[in-house]
Design a protein around this motif. Structure first.
Motif, PDB file in Angstrom:
ATOM      1  N   LEU B 171      37.364  26.824  -8.319  1.00  0.00           N
ATOM      2  CA  LEU B 171      37.902  26.301  -9.573  1.00  0.00           C
ATOM      3  C   LEU B 171      38.256  24.816  -9.431  1.00  0.00           C
ATOM      4  O   LEU B 171      37.966  24.008 -10.316  1.00  0.00           O
ATOM      5  CB  LEU B 171      39.148  27.106  -9.989  1.00  0.00           C
ATOM      6  CG  LEU B 171      38.869  28.539 -10.464  1.00  0.00           C
ATOM      7  CD1 LEU B 171      40.161  29.332 -10.607  1.00  0.00           C
ATOM      8  CD2 LEU B 171      38.107  28.521 -11.790  1.00  0.00           C
ATOM      9  N   ARG B 176      39.038  21.452 -12.088  1.00  0.00           N
ATOM     10  CA  ARG B 176      40.273  21.959 -12.697  1.00  0.00           C
ATOM     11  C   ARG B 176      41.464  21.464 -11.898  1.00  0.00           C
ATOM     12  O   ARG B 176      41.405  21.369 -10.668  1.00  0.00           O
ATOM     13  CB  ARG B 176      40.245  23.487 -12.709  1.00  0.00           C
ATOM     14  CG  ARG B 176      38.941  24.086 -13.192  1.00  0.00           C
ATOM     15  CD  ARG B 176      38.756  23.898 -14.700  1.00  0.00           C
ATOM     16  NE  ARG B 176      37.394  24.302 -15.089  1.00  0.00           N
ATOM     17  CZ  ARG B 176      37.034  24.533 -16.354  1.00  0.00           C
ATOM     18  NH1 ARG B 176      37.889  24.367 -17.334  1.00  0.00           N
ATOM     19  NH2 ARG B 176      35.795  24.880 -16.621  1.00  0.00           N
ATOM     20  N   ALA B 243      42.718  26.613 -15.712  1.00  0.00           N
ATOM     21  CA  ALA B 243      41.965  27.631 -14.977  1.00  0.00           C
ATOM     22  C   ALA B 243      42.931  28.682 -14.460  1.00  0.00           C
ATOM     23  O   ALA B 243      44.106  28.391 -14.228  1.00  0.00           O
ATOM     24  CB  ALA B 243      41.213  27.004 -13.812  1.00  0.00           C
ATOM     25  N   VAL B 266      36.134  29.410 -23.265  1.00  0.00           N
ATOM     26  CA  VAL B 266      35.902  29.690 -21.852  1.00  0.00           C
ATOM     27  C   VAL B 266      34.417  29.505 -21.592  1.00  0.00           C
ATOM     28  O   VAL B 266      33.589  30.070 -22.323  1.00  0.00           O
ATOM     29  CB  VAL B 266      36.322  31.134 -21.504  1.00  0.00           C
ATOM     30  CG1 VAL B 266      36.007  31.452 -20.042  1.00  0.00           C
ATOM     31  CG2 VAL B 266      37.811  31.354 -21.798  1.00  0.00           C
ATOM     32  N   PRO B 267      34.010  28.709 -20.621  1.00  0.00           N
ATOM     33  CA  PRO B 267      34.851  28.066 -19.600  1.00  0.00           C
ATOM     34  C   PRO B 267      35.260  26.629 -19.944  1.00  0.00           C
ATOM     35  O   PRO B 267      35.941  26.024 -19.139  1.00  0.00           O
ATOM     36  CB  PRO B 267      33.908  28.045 -18.397  1.00  0.00           C
ATOM     37  CG  PRO B 267      32.554  27.839 -19.017  1.00  0.00           C
ATOM     38  CD  PRO B 267      32.591  28.547 -20.339  1.00  0.00           C
ATOM     39  N   ALA B 271      38.902  27.976 -17.352  1.00  0.00           N
ATOM     40  CA  ALA B 271      38.021  28.687 -16.426  1.00  0.00           C
ATOM     41  C   ALA B 271      38.744  29.910 -15.881  1.00  0.00           C
ATOM     42  O   ALA B 271      39.964  29.911 -15.742  1.00  0.00           O
ATOM     43  CB  ALA B 271      37.601  27.769 -15.281  1.00  0.00           C
ATOM     44  N   THR B 289      33.074  35.243 -13.541  1.00  0.00           N
ATOM     45  CA  THR B 289      32.979  34.802 -12.145  1.00  0.00           C
ATOM     46  C   THR B 289      34.004  35.606 -11.348  1.00  0.00           C
ATOM     47  O   THR B 289      35.123  35.808 -11.800  1.00  0.00           O
ATOM     48  CB  THR B 289      33.296  33.304 -12.042  1.00  0.00           C
ATOM     49  OG1 THR B 289      32.278  32.559 -12.692  1.00  0.00           O
ATOM     50  CG2 THR B 289      33.377  32.870 -10.574  1.00  0.00           C
ATOM     51  N   THR B 327      32.278  32.217 -16.479  1.00  0.00           N
ATOM     52  CA  THR B 327      33.651  31.849 -16.857  1.00  0.00           C
ATOM     53  C   THR B 327      34.200  30.676 -16.043  1.00  0.00           C
ATOM     54  O   THR B 327      35.380  30.366 -16.123  1.00  0.00           O
ATOM     55  CB  THR B 327      34.611  33.044 -16.685  1.00  0.00           C
ATOM     56  OG1 THR B 327      34.501  33.520 -15.337  1.00  0.00           O
ATOM     57  CG2 THR B 327      34.286  34.137 -17.669  1.00  0.00           C
ATOM     58  N   SER B 328      33.348  30.074 -15.249  1.00  0.00           N
ATOM     59  CA  SER B 328      33.828  28.947 -14.427  1.00  0.00           C
ATOM     60  C   SER B 328      32.730  27.914 -14.244  1.00  0.00           C
ATOM     61  O   SER B 328      31.572  28.175 -14.531  1.00  0.00           O
ATOM     62  CB  SER B 328      34.258  29.446 -13.052  1.00  0.00           C
ATOM     63  OG  SER B 328      33.134  29.914 -12.342  1.00  0.00           O
TER      64      SER B 328
END
Lengths: 328, 328
Positions: B171, B176, B243, B266-267, B271, B289, B327-328
């Motif tokens: 992340l 982030r 995140a 998202v993301p 995240a 993720t 998601t990241s």
DNA sequence: GATGGCATTTGCAACGTGGCAAAGGCCAGT
DNA sequence: ACTGGCCTTTGCCACGTTGCAAATGCCATC
């Protein structure tokens, strides 16, 4: 070595039988004796030997729950509830996983467990009704979620036809006109899929819509991946549906993902209804409209039937309701 | 009545012992005899009585899998795999559900099952290490996913600290800067949560970021609802994170839903990384993720330890990997 | 033809428990 | 003091199976 009744008896200075009486909470044991024996039991850490007890009593206190897959959320939720209900009744549940393999189902059905369990809760997938009828095993059996009436066996079901009709009717009432049914099983053994299809067709007929074979979508299994794949195919077809009634939530969640992949807005361009009301569907984006069978009730009823076996096979219907969320 | 060895023996005109020899595939049985006996077995539908066999042999072939909840997808997937691996080794798995209740865990730990099982795979939730040490029961025990080193018990774990560090590092590597950790357990009994928190902090430290208590989010349980609730609180707070590293996929899926509720992208704006790699996360929108522990391997290793008990307690580490999705 | 050895079969006993029914003990009522 | 009855404890056995070791039968070899 684990202490046995005799060890406790010697320790407490009583007969083996008296210890047994204490363990089994027999009525006529003098309080003083009971106390002394109990002290010995605690001191030695005595635990009844299940094998010996079972051999003697003829009952194991075990119930088998035979399901296709433990990690399919519907079955996981059903299993969790069954275990809880059973425990409350002093029973232990042994979960058997068949992977939908008809052979394994047959095997379990015919008592491979050899007296290991007092009863079997059976959620069949690939096994035919005829197989059930030819059962030689005497262990009490209750069928979960399958009923085409032919097998002379106790069963707990929900009204799949009505539920499917409601679900489809709900989509139609929302103005959808091309409603697909996803989850048709190639081999027609599966009574549940047949009934849901029947309910779907009934709803279409009620609305005066023709049944379109293209909209009756077969899938291999009922997993997310199957729903995903089938939905992609539908969306890529010349005339995609504006709504889909999925025979399981898993299929619906896969379909939902497929809609996202194709940039199709749910519920605006595509409405979805699932079946089972599994936990995932409550938190999906958008949240899944679904038919919710009363799983607690199913577990209770099934164990009722199992513990109160009757002469004539019985059919019990558990309630269900349509839960409207965001996909429709 | 179910036929027993004696019935088969009479039917085949041999001694009880010979039938037993056939059933157990004893080497020295004349082919002709074997055939005849087998015919009788089939004719009568004989099945060995497990209770008697167990009593005599001293082993049941049953293994208990003690988990907090069957219907939590991680445990469901683990259970499904364990059952499969065990079956391949001729073992049957008995699943016990504790609902995270420390009392019930203790009970099972101390052998409430009374010789019913040959071994216990135990995935503790609320029970303390001290409790494990004070165990009097002699049934082989393997701990799953908990290890603070204090209890002298075999266990299978993944490297939670490293995994959490990777997840958090991932992340941070994505730019982030306000990364929260969700899943902290109020009571610090839970070693897994502690280790994941440690890994999270380590990653922050590596990146030269201070640990912010506000970003270490406690939850009651690790379910979707808990993640949902906690995430809403985070998003509604003055300085929401950009995140979140969630200690389970379930939490992450709840958080994902919360983001949707608040209209947080998202993301892009938020995240998320989960933990467990459950099936749901592969089909969520966006796909999750997550840290993927090798569940098959865990099941295998656990049964290895259980069937080959050693003198000294062993610690086995199963592999994991970070699976980056959407998601990241 | 006797001997030895191996393949095959068998009887006996025990695993730990609970059903059964009888034995033992105690007390109240006569 | 005796009787009857009830509370309490007990011994015996069987549940169905398998470990053990002995018994049986057969064949090759000397």
């Amino acid at each position: 070595m684990t202490p046995k009744l005799r060890d406790v008896a010697e320790h407490a200075g009583v007969s083996v039988r008296t210890v047994s009486n204490v363990v089994n909470e027999f009525r006529y044991v003098a309080p003083a004796t009971r106390e002394r024996v109990q002290a010995s039991i605690d001191a030695l850490g005595y635990r009844p030997n299940m094998a010996a007890r079972t051999l003697r009593r003829g009952r194991t206190g075990l119930v088998a729950l035979v399901i296709p897959e433990i990690d399919s959320p519907y079955y996981a939720e059903l299993a969790a509830r069954t275990v809880r209900v059973a425990e409350a009744r002093g029973l232990t549940v042994l979960i058997d996983q068949t992977d939908g393999d008809a052979e394994r189902e047959t095997e379990l059905l015919h008592g491979r467990r050899g007296q290991l369990v007092d009863g079997v809760l059976f959620s069949p997938w690939g096994v035919a009704a005829a197989e059930l009828a030819s059962r030689t095993d005497t262990v009490p059996l209750v069928l979960l979620g399958e009923h085409d009436g032919t097998a002379g066996v106790d069963h707990v079901v929900i009204d799949n036809v009505a539920a499917a009709r409601e679900a489809t009717g709900h989509l139609l009432a929302g103005g959808r006109r091309r409603v697909a049914a996803m989850g048709v099983q190639p081999r027609s053994l599966n009574a549940t899929a047949r009934q849901r299809l029947a309910g779907y067709r009934a709803a279409l007929a009620e609305a005066g819509l023709p049944a379109d074979p293209e909209l009756e979508v077969p899938v291999r299994r009922l997993h997310r991946a199957d729903g995903h794949e089938a939905m992609l195919r539908l969306l890529d077809s010349p005339r995609p549906p504006d709504a889909v009634f999925c025979f399981t939530d898993e299929l619906a969640l896969g379909a939902l993902r497929a809609a996202a992949d194709r940039g199709v807005a749910v519920p605006e361009s595509l409405a979805l209804v699932g079946f089972d009301d599994v936990e995932d569907g409550r938190f999906s984006v958008p949240a899944l409209t679904t038919v919710s069978p009363d799983k607690d009730r199913i577990a209770e009823l099934a164990l009722d039937l199992l513990t109160h076996q009757a002469d004539a096979p019985r059919s019990v219907i558990a309630p269900h309701r349509l839960v409207v969320r965001e996909t429709s």
